[in-house]
Scaffold this motif. Structure first.
Motif, PDB file in Angstrom:
ATOM      1  N   UNK A   1       0.852  -1.181   0.000  1.00  0.00           N
ATOM      2  CA  UNK A   1       0.000   0.000   0.000  1.00  0.00           C
ATOM      3  C   UNK A   1       0.886   1.228   0.000  1.00  0.00           C
ATOM      4  N   UNK A   2       0.384   2.320  -0.526  1.00  0.00           N
ATOM      5  CA  UNK A   2       1.149   3.553  -0.542  1.00  0.00           C
ATOM      6  C   UNK A   2       2.228   3.509  -1.618  1.00  0.00           C
ATOM      7  N   UNK A   3       3.222   4.327  -1.439  1.00  0.00           N
ATOM      8  CA  UNK A   3       4.319   4.478  -2.394  1.00  0.00           C
ATOM      9  C   UNK A   3       5.429   3.495  -2.024  1.00  0.00           C
ATOM     10  N   UNK A   4       5.359   2.283  -2.560  1.00  0.00           N
ATOM     11  CA  UNK A   4       6.316   1.238  -2.227  1.00  0.00           C
ATOM     12  C   UNK A   4       7.166   0.909  -3.449  1.00  0.00           C
ATOM     13  N   UNK A   5       8.487   0.934  -3.260  1.00  0.00           N
ATOM     14  CA  UNK A   5       9.433   0.574  -4.308  1.00  0.00           C
ATOM     15  C   UNK A   5      10.203  -0.652  -3.857  1.00  0.00           C
ATOM     16  N   UNK A   6      10.569  -1.503  -4.813  1.00  0.00           N
ATOM     17  CA  UNK A   6      11.343  -2.706  -4.527  1.00  0.00           C
ATOM     18  C   UNK A   6      12.698  -2.557  -5.213  1.00  0.00           C
ATOM     19  N   UNK A   7      13.767  -2.715  -4.442  1.00  0.00           N
ATOM     20  CA  UNK A   7      15.123  -2.657  -4.961  1.00  0.00           C
ATOM     21  C   UNK A   7      15.734  -4.036  -4.757  1.00  0.00           C
ATOM     22  N   UNK A   8      16.101  -4.689  -5.853  1.00  0.00           N
ATOM     23  CA  UNK A   8      16.678  -6.030  -5.792  1.00  0.00           C
ATOM     24  C   UNK A   8      18.143  -5.929  -6.193  1.00  0.00           C
ATOM     25  N   UNK A   9      19.025  -6.465  -5.349  1.00  0.00           N
ATOM     26  CA  UNK A   9      20.453  -6.514  -5.656  1.00  0.00           C
ATOM     27  C   UNK A   9      20.802  -7.967  -5.941  1.00  0.00           C
ATOM     28  N   UNK A  10      21.130  -8.256  -7.208  1.00  0.00           N
ATOM     29  CA  UNK A  10      21.483  -9.606  -7.621  1.00  0.00           C
ATOM     30  C   UNK A  10      22.998  -9.768  -7.534  1.00  0.00           C
ATOM     31  N   UNK A  11      23.436 -10.780  -6.818  1.00  0.00           N
ATOM     32  CA  UNK A  11      24.863 -10.998  -6.593  1.00  0.00           C
ATOM     33  C   UNK A  11      25.425 -11.992  -7.604  1.00  0.00           C
ATOM     34  N   UNK A  12      25.737 -11.488  -8.785  1.00  0.00           N
ATOM     35  CA  UNK A  12      26.464 -12.272  -9.763  1.00  0.00           C
ATOM     36  C   UNK A  12      25.660 -13.239 -10.607  1.00  0.00           C
ATOM     37  N   UNK A  13      24.377 -13.062 -10.751  1.00  0.00           N
ATOM     38  CA  UNK A  13      23.594 -13.948 -11.602  1.00  0.00           C
ATOM     39  C   UNK A  13      22.383 -13.204 -12.146  1.00  0.00           C
ATOM     40  N   UNK A  14      21.722 -13.805 -13.115  1.00  0.00           N
ATOM     41  CA  UNK A  14      20.475 -13.267 -13.644  1.00  0.00           C
ATOM     42  C   UNK A  14      19.327 -14.014 -12.994  1.00  0.00           C
ATOM     43  N   UNK A  15      18.274 -13.321 -12.679  1.00  0.00           N
ATOM     44  CA  UNK A  15      17.129 -13.949 -12.011  1.00  0.00           C
ATOM     45  C   UNK A  15      16.441 -14.934 -12.948  1.00  0.00           C
ATOM     46  N   UNK A  16      16.185 -16.123 -12.439  1.00  0.00           N
ATOM     47  CA  UNK A  16      15.475 -17.148 -13.184  1.00  0.00           C
ATOM     48  C   UNK A  16      14.498 -17.836 -12.255  1.00  0.00           C
ATOM     49  N   UNK A  17      13.198 -17.627 -12.410  1.00  0.00           N
ATOM     50  CA  UNK A  17      12.522 -16.914 -13.496  1.00  0.00           C
ATOM     51  C   UNK A  17      12.766 -15.407 -13.409  1.00  0.00           C
ATOM     52  N   UNK A  18      12.597 -14.714 -14.545  1.00  0.00           N
ATOM     53  CA  UNK A  18      12.856 -13.269 -14.578  1.00  0.00           C
ATOM     54  C   UNK A  18      11.963 -12.502 -13.608  1.00  0.00           C
ATOM     55  N   UNK A  19      12.475 -11.380 -13.153  1.00  0.00           N
ATOM     56  CA  UNK A  19      11.715 -10.510 -12.248  1.00  0.00           C
ATOM     57  C   UNK A  19      10.648  -9.764 -13.034  1.00  0.00           C
TER      58      UNK A  19
END
Length: 75
Positions: A46-64
């Motif tokens: 709810x409200x103004x929510x942002x998500x910051x994801x820090x990937x450590x050396x790989x690509x997300x699978x499944x994709x974000x």
């Protein structure tokens, strides 16, 4: 001279977006449920929510999920 006066003040990076703003930081290294976690946060936030994801050396699978409130940082 005190230690406090000998150091320069660090610049503030806080952005005041209002009382209902929230940034969620997710450090991740090969997380199986990362895409679902991000989708759940976006769905229930709810409200103004942002998500910051820090990937450590790989690509997300499944994709974000592609969303304007999701920032991905590749480390």
């Amino acid at each position: 001279m005190s230690a406090r006066s000998s150091r320069a003040a660090a610049p503030s990076r806080t952005v005041n977006r209002g009382p209902e703003s929230l940034d969620v930081l997710i450090p991740a290294a090969n997380e199986e449920f990362l895409a679902r976690t991000v989708a759940d946060i976006l769905e229930h936030a709810e409200g103004d929510t942002n998500v910051i994801v820090v990937l450590d050396g790989y690509l997300a699978d499944p994709p974000l999920p592609q969303h304007p409130r999701v920032t991905v940082i590749y480390n």
